[in-house]
Design a protein around this motif. Structure first.
Motif, PDB file in Angstrom:
ATOM      1  N   GLY A   1      -2.688   0.276   5.355  1.00 54.26           N
ATOM      2  CA  GLY A   1      -1.593   0.885   4.622  1.00 54.26           C
ATOM      3  C   GLY A   1      -1.818   0.750   3.138  1.00 54.26           C
ATOM      4  O   GLY A   1      -2.800   0.132   2.688  1.00 54.26           O
ATOM      5  N   PRO A   2      -0.932   1.286   2.321  1.00 50.94           N
ATOM      6  CA  PRO A   2      -1.125   1.239   0.870  1.00 50.94           C
ATOM      7  C   PRO A   2      -1.132  -0.171   0.300  1.00 50.94           C
ATOM      8  O   PRO A   2      -1.861  -0.442  -0.657  1.00 50.94           O
ATOM      9  N   VAL A   3      -0.372  -1.069   0.884  1.00 44.12           N
ATOM     10  CA  VAL A   3      -0.364  -2.444   0.368  1.00 44.12           C
ATOM     11  C   VAL A   3      -1.702  -3.107   0.672  1.00 44.12           C
ATOM     12  O   VAL A   3      -2.312  -3.732  -0.206  1.00 44.12           O
ATOM     13  N   GLN A   4      -2.188  -2.945   1.885  1.00 52.10           N
ATOM     14  CA  GLN A   4      -3.495  -3.507   2.245  1.00 52.10           C
ATOM     15  C   GLN A   4      -4.597  -2.889   1.392  1.00 52.10           C
ATOM     16  O   GLN A   4      -5.489  -3.597   0.912  1.00 52.10           O
ATOM     17  N   ARG A   5      -4.528  -1.585   1.196  1.00 42.93           N
ATOM     18  CA  ARG A   5      -5.533  -0.902   0.363  1.00 42.93           C
ATOM     19  C   ARG A   5      -5.521  -1.448  -1.055  1.00 42.93           C
ATOM     20  O   ARG A   5      -6.570  -1.686  -1.663  1.00 42.93           O
ATOM     21  N   ALA A   6      -4.327  -1.639  -1.606  1.00 47.00           N
ATOM     22  CA  ALA A   6      -4.208  -2.140  -2.975  1.00 47.00           C
ATOM     23  C   ALA A   6      -4.813  -3.533  -3.102  1.00 47.00           C
ATOM     24  O   ALA A   6      -5.534  -3.820  -4.061  1.00 47.00           O
ATOM     25  N   PHE A   7      -4.535  -4.393  -2.135  1.00 44.70           N
ATOM     26  CA  PHE A   7      -5.087  -5.745  -2.183  1.00 44.70           C
ATOM     27  C   PHE A   7      -6.605  -5.711  -2.062  1.00 44.70           C
ATOM     28  O   PHE A   7      -7.301  -6.484  -2.720  1.00 44.70           O
ATOM     29  N   ALA A   8      -7.130  -4.797  -1.247  1.00 46.31           N
ATOM     30  CA  ALA A   8      -8.587  -4.672  -1.118  1.00 46.31           C
ATOM     31  C   ALA A   8      -9.201  -4.132  -2.408  1.00 46.31           C
ATOM     32  O   ALA A   8     -10.210  -4.657  -2.890  1.00 46.31           O
ATOM     33  N   GLU A   9      -8.604  -3.104  -2.984  1.00 47.66           N
ATOM     34  CA  GLU A   9      -9.124  -2.501  -4.223  1.00 47.66           C
ATOM     35  C   GLU A   9      -9.137  -3.491  -5.382  1.00 47.66           C
ATOM     36  O   GLU A   9     -10.066  -3.500  -6.187  1.00 47.66           O
ATOM     37  N   CYS A  10      -8.103  -4.296  -5.467  1.00 48.17           N
ATOM     38  CA  CYS A  10      -7.947  -5.193  -6.618  1.00 48.17           C
ATOM     39  C   CYS A  10      -8.512  -6.586  -6.374  1.00 48.17           C
ATOM     40  O   CYS A  10      -8.491  -7.425  -7.282  1.00 48.17           O
ATOM     41  N   GLY A  11      -8.985  -6.847  -5.181  1.00 49.32           N
ATOM     42  CA  GLY A  11      -9.514  -8.172  -4.872  1.00 49.32           C
ATOM     43  C   GLY A  11      -8.433  -9.210  -4.662  1.00 49.32           C
ATOM     44  O   GLY A  11      -8.649 -10.397  -4.899  1.00 49.32           O
ATOM     45  N   GLY A  12      -7.272  -8.771  -4.209  1.00 44.86           N
ATOM     46  CA  GLY A  12      -6.142  -9.674  -4.039  1.00 44.86           C
ATOM     47  C   GLY A  12      -6.134 -10.481  -2.760  1.00 44.86           C
ATOM     48  O   GLY A  12      -5.261 -11.317  -2.559  1.00 44.86           O
ATOM     49  N   PHE A  13      -7.112 -10.246  -1.889  1.00 47.68           N
ATOM     50  CA  PHE A  13      -7.148 -11.018  -0.649  1.00 47.68           C
ATOM     51  C   PHE A  13      -7.466 -12.470  -0.948  1.00 47.68           C
ATOM     52  O   PHE A  13      -8.262 -12.783  -1.830  1.00 47.68           O
TER      53      PHE A  13
ATOM     54  N   ARG B   1      -2.767 -17.027   3.595  1.00 46.72           N
ATOM     55  CA  ARG B   1      -1.947 -16.524   2.495  1.00 46.72           C
ATOM     56  C   ARG B   1      -1.862 -14.994   2.467  1.00 46.72           C
ATOM     57  O   ARG B   1      -0.839 -14.436   2.099  1.00 46.72           O
ATOM     58  N   THR B   2      -2.940 -14.313   2.796  1.00 44.10           N
ATOM     59  CA  THR B   2      -2.965 -12.854   2.662  1.00 44.10           C
ATOM     60  C   THR B   2      -1.889 -12.163   3.499  1.00 44.10           C
ATOM     61  O   THR B   2      -1.176 -11.309   2.963  1.00 44.10           O
ATOM     62  N   PRO B   3      -1.719 -12.481   4.784  1.00 42.03           N
ATOM     63  CA  PRO B   3      -0.663 -11.799   5.544  1.00 42.03           C
ATOM     64  C   PRO B   3       0.726 -12.001   4.931  1.00 42.03           C
ATOM     65  O   PRO B   3       1.534 -11.069   4.883  1.00 42.03           O
ATOM     66  N   GLY B   4       0.972 -13.196   4.416  1.00 42.55           N
ATOM     67  CA  GLY B   4       2.255 -13.455   3.761  1.00 42.55           C
ATOM     68  C   GLY B   4       2.434 -12.617   2.507  1.00 42.55           C
ATOM     69  O   GLY B   4       3.518 -12.095   2.239  1.00 42.55           O
ATOM     70  N   MET B   5       1.373 -12.477   1.712  1.00 38.72           N
ATOM     71  CA  MET B   5       1.435 -11.664   0.499  1.00 38.72           C
ATOM     72  C   MET B   5       1.642 -10.185   0.843  1.00 38.72           C
ATOM     73  O   MET B   5       2.374  -9.486   0.142  1.00 38.72           O
ATOM     74  N   ILE B   6       0.994  -9.711   1.903  1.00 34.86           N
ATOM     75  CA  ILE B   6       1.162  -8.316   2.325  1.00 34.86           C
ATOM     76  C   ILE B   6       2.619  -8.077   2.732  1.00 34.86           C
ATOM     77  O   ILE B   6       3.241  -7.089   2.319  1.00 34.86           O
ATOM     78  N   MET B   7       3.174  -9.001   3.516  1.00 39.72           N
ATOM     79  CA  MET B   7       4.572  -8.850   3.946  1.00 39.72           C
ATOM     80  C   MET B   7       5.524  -8.954   2.760  1.00 39.72           C
ATOM     81  O   MET B   7       6.478  -8.178   2.644  1.00 39.72           O
ATOM     82  N   LEU B   8       5.277  -9.907   1.867  1.00 40.32           N
ATOM     83  CA  LEU B   8       6.134 -10.080   0.703  1.00 40.32           C
ATOM     84  C   LEU B   8       6.085  -8.839  -0.194  1.00 40.32           C
ATOM     85  O   LEU B   8       7.118  -8.364  -0.668  1.00 40.32           O
TER      86      LEU B   8
ATOM     87  N   ALA C   1       6.118   6.105   3.676  1.00 40.69           N
ATOM     88  CA  ALA C   1       4.945   6.006   2.802  1.00 40.69           C
ATOM     89  C   ALA C   1       4.317   4.615   2.813  1.00 40.69           C
ATOM     90  O   ALA C   1       3.169   4.457   2.442  1.00 40.69           O
ATOM     91  N   SER C   2       5.068   3.606   3.240  1.00 41.76           N
ATOM     92  CA  SER C   2       4.517   2.255   3.197  1.00 41.76           C
ATOM     93  C   SER C   2       3.835   1.858   4.505  1.00 41.76           C
ATOM     94  O   SER C   2       3.316   0.770   4.618  1.00 41.76           O
ATOM     95  N   THR C   3       3.833   2.746   5.479  1.00 39.56           N
ATOM     96  CA  THR C   3       3.156   2.455   6.733  1.00 39.56           C
ATOM     97  C   THR C   3       1.875   3.263   6.828  1.00 39.56           C
ATOM     98  O   THR C   3       1.607   4.129   6.014  1.00 39.56           O
ATOM     99  N   SER C   4       1.085   2.984   7.846  1.00 40.40           N
ATOM    100  CA  SER C   4      -0.179   3.691   8.007  1.00 40.40           C
ATOM    101  C   SER C   4      -0.363   4.070   9.468  1.00 40.40           C
ATOM    102  O   SER C   4       0.356   3.608  10.344  1.00 40.40           O
TER     103      SER C   4
ATOM    104  N   MET D   1      -0.101  -5.994  -6.502  1.00 40.33           N
ATOM    105  CA  MET D   1       1.264  -5.547  -6.217  1.00 40.33           C
ATOM    106  C   MET D   1       1.612  -4.292  -7.012  1.00 40.33           C
ATOM    107  O   MET D   1       2.227  -3.364  -6.480  1.00 40.33           O
ATOM    108  N   HIS D   2       1.206  -4.259  -8.279  1.00 36.08           N
ATOM    109  CA  HIS D   2       1.425  -3.051  -9.086  1.00 36.08           C
ATOM    110  C   HIS D   2       0.666  -1.862  -8.489  1.00 36.08           C
ATOM    111  O   HIS D   2       1.187  -0.747  -8.417  1.00 36.08           O
ATOM    112  N   ARG D   3      -0.558  -2.092  -8.065  1.00 33.95           N
ATOM    113  CA  ARG D   3      -1.374  -1.018  -7.475  1.00 33.95           C
ATOM    114  C   ARG D   3      -0.746  -0.526  -6.175  1.00 33.95           C
ATOM    115  O   ARG D   3      -0.728   0.679  -5.921  1.00 33.95           O
TER     116      ARG D   3
END
Length: 95
Positions: free
Chosen positions: A14-26, A31-38, A5-8, A75-77
């Motif tokens: 993927g869901p983590v990338q989508r969440a960061f885009a939806e919430c403006g977390g980029f 920094r963004t690739p590190g946050m996605i991996m973390l 479920a965590s891959t695309s 991250m919650h999203r």
């Protein structure tokens, strides 16, 4: 294992990338690739992390304090999206 479920699919976020885009977390391109991996690693160990767990995981990263709330929201999203994808895959309730 939560990997399915965590891959695309290739070319789709993927869901983590989508969440960061939806919430403006980029953030910046550094920094963004590190946050996605973390976030991916965190959610594999803690599928529904509370804020204290998230803060613990990101405490050693370089997140500007004014960006912390949106990173935590992202991250919650991501956790919600992964649970929903797993629920759809297994036919179970996402909660």
């Amino acid at each position: 294992m939560r990997r399915a479920a965590s891959t695309s699919k290739a070319g789709e976020p993927g869901p983590v990338q989508r969440a960061f885009a939806e919430c403006g977390g980029f953030q910046c391109g550094y920094r963004t690739p590190g946050m996605i991996m973390l976030t991916t690693a965190l959610l594999r160990e803690h599928p529904a992390p509370d804020e204290e767990t998230i803060r613990s995981w990101i405490s050693s990263t370089c997140v500007p304090l004014h960006r912390l709330p949106v990173i935590i929201e992202s991250m919650h999203r991501a956790a919600e999206l992964i649970r929903a994808a797993e629920s759809a895959r297994t036919g179970e309730d996402a909660r």
